[in-house]
Design a protein around this motif. Sequence first.
Motif, mmCIF file in Angstrom:
data_model
loop_
_atom_site.group_PDB
_atom_site.id
_atom_site.type_symbol
_atom_site.label_atom_id
_atom_site.label_comp_id
_atom_site.label_asym_id
_atom_site.label_seq_id
_atom_site.Cartn_x
_atom_site.Cartn_y
_atom_site.Cartn_z
ATOM 1 N N TYR A 114 0.850 -1.178 0.000
ATOM 2 C CA TYR A 114 0.000 0.000 0.000
ATOM 3 C C TYR A 114 0.888 1.231 0.000
ATOM 4 N N SER A 115 1.273 1.622 -1.211
ATOM 5 C CA SER A 115 2.242 2.695 -1.307
ATOM 6 C C SER A 115 1.596 4.036 -0.978
ATOM 7 N N SER A 116 2.427 4.891 -0.497
ATOM 8 C CA SER A 116 1.947 6.239 -0.246
ATOM 9 C C SER A 116 3.069 7.166 -0.658
ATOM 10 N N LEU A 117 2.679 8.183 -1.426
ATOM 11 C CA LEU A 117 3.710 9.100 -1.900
ATOM 12 C C LEU A 117 4.388 9.795 -0.730
ATOM 13 N N ALA A 118 3.594 9.928 0.337
ATOM 14 C CA ALA A 118 4.127 10.650 1.496
ATOM 15 C C ALA A 118 5.376 9.974 2.020
ATOM 16 N N TYR A 119 5.332 8.658 2.163
ATOM 17 C CA TYR A 119 6.523 8.037 2.748
ATOM 18 C C TYR A 119 7.685 8.029 1.778
ATOM 19 N N LEU A 120 7.385 7.988 0.469
ATOM 20 C CA LEU A 120 8.495 8.027 -0.495
ATOM 21 C C LEU A 120 9.279 9.330 -0.353
ATOM 22 N N ARG A 121 8.533 10.386 -0.012
ATOM 23 C CA ARG A 121 9.215 11.682 0.118
ATOM 24 C C ARG A 121 9.924 11.800 1.457
ATOM 25 N N ARG A 122 9.288 11.187 2.484
ATOM 26 C CA ARG A 122 9.840 11.358 3.843
ATOM 27 C C ARG A 122 11.101 10.538 4.070
ATOM 28 N N PHE A 123 11.079 9.296 3.508
ATOM 29 C CA PHE A 123 12.170 8.378 3.858
ATOM 30 C C PHE A 123 13.392 8.557 2.957
ATOM 31 N N PRO A 124 14.562 8.336 3.512
ATOM 32 C CA PRO A 124 15.791 8.529 2.713
ATOM 33 C C PRO A 124 16.056 7.313 1.834
ATOM 34 N N ILE A 125 15.318 7.222 0.716
ATOM 35 C CA ILE A 125 15.391 6.037 -0.142
ATOM 36 C C ILE A 125 16.218 6.365 -1.389
ATOM 37 N N ASP A 126 16.918 5.337 -1.880
ATOM 38 C CA ASP A 126 17.735 5.564 -3.083
ATOM 39 C C ASP A 126 17.142 4.903 -4.310
ATOM 40 N N LYS A 127 16.386 3.814 -4.082
ATOM 41 C CA LYS A 127 16.023 2.978 -5.220
ATOM 42 C C LYS A 127 14.645 2.380 -5.052
ATOM 43 N N LEU A 128 13.924 2.185 -6.180
ATOM 44 C CA LEU A 128 12.660 1.432 -6.130
ATOM 45 C C LEU A 128 12.858 0.178 -6.968
ATOM 46 N N LYS A 129 12.543 -0.985 -6.398
ATOM 47 C CA LYS A 129 12.654 -2.218 -7.178
ATOM 48 C C LYS A 129 11.268 -2.603 -7.648
ATOM 49 N N ILE A 130 11.083 -2.610 -8.965
ATOM 50 C CA ILE A 130 9.757 -2.899 -9.521
ATOM 51 C C ILE A 130 9.523 -4.406 -9.429
ATOM 52 N N ASP A 131 8.374 -4.761 -8.812
ATOM 53 C CA ASP A 131 8.116 -6.179 -8.555
ATOM 54 C C ASP A 131 8.013 -6.964 -9.865
ATOM 55 N N ARG A 132 8.520 -8.208 -9.807
ATOM 56 C CA ARG A 132 8.547 -9.065 -11.002
ATOM 57 C C ARG A 132 7.152 -9.301 -11.559
ATOM 58 N N ALA A 133 6.138 -9.222 -10.700
ATOM 59 C CA ALA A 133 4.771 -9.493 -11.144
ATOM 60 C C ALA A 133 4.345 -8.493 -12.217
ATOM 61 N N PHE A 134 4.826 -7.260 -12.148
ATOM 62 C CA PHE A 134 4.462 -6.248 -13.151
ATOM 63 C C PHE A 134 5.292 -6.411 -14.421
ATOM 64 N N VAL A 135 6.526 -6.887 -14.215
ATOM 65 C CA VAL A 135 7.442 -6.989 -15.357
ATOM 66 C C VAL A 135 7.053 -8.185 -16.242
ATOM 67 N N ARG A 136 6.576 -9.262 -15.553
ATOM 68 C CA ARG A 136 6.306 -10.519 -16.270
ATOM 69 C C ARG A 136 5.365 -10.313 -17.457
ATOM 70 N N ASP A 137 4.248 -9.604 -17.263
ATOM 71 C CA ASP A 137 3.249 -9.506 -18.317
ATOM 72 C C ASP A 137 3.245 -8.144 -19.006
ATOM 73 N N LEU A 138 4.393 -7.518 -19.015
ATOM 74 C CA LEU A 138 4.476 -6.177 -19.602
ATOM 75 C C LEU A 138 3.900 -6.115 -21.006
ATOM 76 N N ALA A 139 4.241 -7.141 -21.777
ATOM 77 C CA ALA A 139 3.854 -7.126 -23.183
ATOM 78 C C ALA A 139 2.354 -7.324 -23.347
ATOM 79 N N SER A 140 1.776 -8.191 -22.499
ATOM 80 C CA SER A 140 0.379 -8.568 -22.706
ATOM 81 C C SER A 140 -0.608 -7.769 -21.842
ATOM 82 N N ASP A 141 -0.142 -7.225 -20.762
ATOM 83 C CA ASP A 141 -1.093 -6.579 -19.849
ATOM 84 C C ASP A 141 -0.854 -5.068 -19.803
ATOM 85 N N PRO A 142 -1.739 -4.313 -20.427
ATOM 86 C CA PRO A 142 -1.524 -2.854 -20.463
ATOM 87 C C PRO A 142 -1.517 -2.235 -19.068
#
Length: 773
Positions: free
Chosen positions: A666-694
Amino acid sequence: MNCKWLGVAPSTGRALRIVVPYMAAAGLWIGLSDAIALWLAADAGVYARLQAWKGTGFVLATGLLLHVLMREQFVRIERSHAKARNLATRLRRMLESLDDLIFVFDDRLRFADAYYPDHSAQLMPPEHFMGRTADEMGMPAEIGRALERVRDECSTQPIDYALDMKGGRFWYSAKLSPMTDENGKFVGVIAVVRDITGLKSSEQRFRRLFEDLNNVAVQGYDADRRVVFWNTASEALYGYSREEALGRRFEELIIPPAFRDEAIRMHDDWVVKDKPIPSGELELLHRDGELIPVFCCHTMLRNERGEAEMYCVDVDLRELRETQAQLRRAATHDPLTGLPNRMLARDRFDQAMALAVREQTLLALLFVDLDHFKIINDTLGHGVGDRFLQEIGRRLPSCLRESDTISRQGGDEFLVVLPGLRDRGAVAAIAQKIIETVQEPCDIDGRALTCSCSIGIALQPDDGGDFDSLLLRADTAMYQAKASGRNTFRFFTAQMNADAHERLVMLSHLRQAVQRGELELHYQPQVELATGRVVGAEALLRWQCAELGSVPPARFIPLAEESGLIIPIGEWVLREACRQARAWYDQGLELAVMAVNVSALQFHRGDPVEMVGRILRETGLPAECLELELTESLLVQDGSGTTLNTLRRLKALGLRIAIDDFGTGYSSLAYLRRFPIDKLKIDRAFVRDLASDPEDAAIVNLIVDLGRILKLKTVAEGVEDHGQLAFLCERGCNDGQGYLFARPMPAAAFAAWLGSGPLLPGQPGQDCPPHAA
Ligand SMILES: Nc1nc2c(ncn2[C@@H]2O[C@H](COP(=O)(O)OP(=O)(O)OP(=O)(O)O)[C@@H](O)[C@H]2O)c(=O)[nH]1
């Protein structure tokens, strides 16, 4: 001389005892002295002189005798007067030393004497009232009347009266007694008067106290059962004012009809036969007809006329009863939802079980657990979580019959006992209904919240014959329902039992895996998409168990998380990954960063900053070469800000932080801004069907854009083909990780792979121009 026989008074007798011998001696003297004078006298002249001498001698002798006797008598009288005076003084002192006041009235009822202590300062000196009557002194008329009664009836009269004197109002209690002479003639009255001002005022204070008592109702009844005393608490308890109650009989006021005859009999038995009414709990009538539970104590007193008066002290038990009911309820019900608790559910289950065995019907136990309820708590707070649970508690009974029992186990778990069912189909239908009911949106503060649930079902007689074994099996089945994707139900099966057993066995082996050296790290490269350069590696845990063989991480990592073993295992992973990275670094292998997964449990227990710092020091790995991968939920849970604080301290060590499986929580933009993060790892579930699932393509687009806006690097996980690679390159995703580049490899293989030079299958760097920001 005994003069009793003469019948004269003792004083006359005593005088005769002196006079008679005197007269005898004097007579004898006169007779004898004359004869002797005649015999001695020679002539008449001598005889005359002898007679003169004799007469003079007689007068002198009797005078002397008289003097002696009178003197003795006077001395005696004086002595007895002195004695009498002494006695009188002592008597007066005695009377005056008494606390009581003593007044003497003469036969005309006038003050004749008074004895009272010096400290009765309020009384005027006796000379002020001597010779005057009580009425003349302006004393209360009842005193005069009482004195007259004493005189007329010649009887003792008690009387209490008050006098207003200097110093205020004084109360006296007097006993007036007649005085008579030896003939029984009335000669006056003696009054013994006691100052009862102190007693009266304490009596008044106590009376006031009883009258004003708020919580203890006190009533007094005369021998005829009529109210003579009714305090304020009685007014409140029974609804009658004092004026309304006084003079009415208790059976007309507070005794319920069914109890009237007995109450009258008990009261009369006490008055007549001295048989007390025992204390105890009763239900008495309020004016409006309500029956009030009270604890009643009774006591029989005598009034000033000596008549019996029963006093009742009633304590209102309504609050106590209410508290007892609440306690009984608290012991058997869940305070949050008001549903029966596990204890009551067990009780109902046992009853239903007896019936099911007798009637040979099915009895089902359903274990209902909300799915991901924690997220509601973590994102919206426990208050909202509580209200959600309450709403579920309200709704669930609507899917059930009267004879079913729903209880809350605690947390987000509910138990349902379904007796008297025909077959599994009927149980399944109810389980499905529960799932649908739970899923309906729930409005809390204008927010529509939804949450699904998973249900495990165990049946009697198939799965067990008692509450505990069915509960255990329903729990196992629920675990399976969760494992099957949640929002569903599962009947318990023998296979589940086997699985549960297997989990137990696996856990016992896992406990020893670190010591037995069965854990190993494999490394999967992370590649910069624009250049094909290897920029890092992710350390992935593998377990080669001596007994079970190779156990997939998906099976043992959740187990390690559940059991808490993830903490020592996680520390081992971090140390091993850092050690390896340092070794490669020393060997000159080009590897910018080592990514290591950190579980939420590791993060929350102990001090992760201390642990990471210590391992970096121990292994000598530069902090900038370490990247910690955290899950989104860890950030979302940070109600108190401790996670933010820990992350800042970790960042201060110089390492990097990546969010793993981004997009699944349950992402929230608020925490992305608050926390000292360097990287987002895109979950494999979204990458798997990139071609077929808009939709997946849109999500990946969004994450990459988000990274760019927030100046965070993006890494796509699970890149397996060129189509995905091309898409990611085109969108500007920074790095990729997946089989397309390399599978996870043991350290040696990885080093060999790395040493073989920068290589990208199909040269993606050529298809994929650097992204122009
Ligand atoms: N609001 C509220 N939360 C509670 C109460 N008792 C326990 N919880 C919380 O309920 C949650 C139960 O979480 P779990 O059942 O372990 O996990 P979940 O998020 O539901 O996930 P799954 O059960 O695996 O689907 C925890 O976050 C507890 O803190 C309570 O009385 N009120």
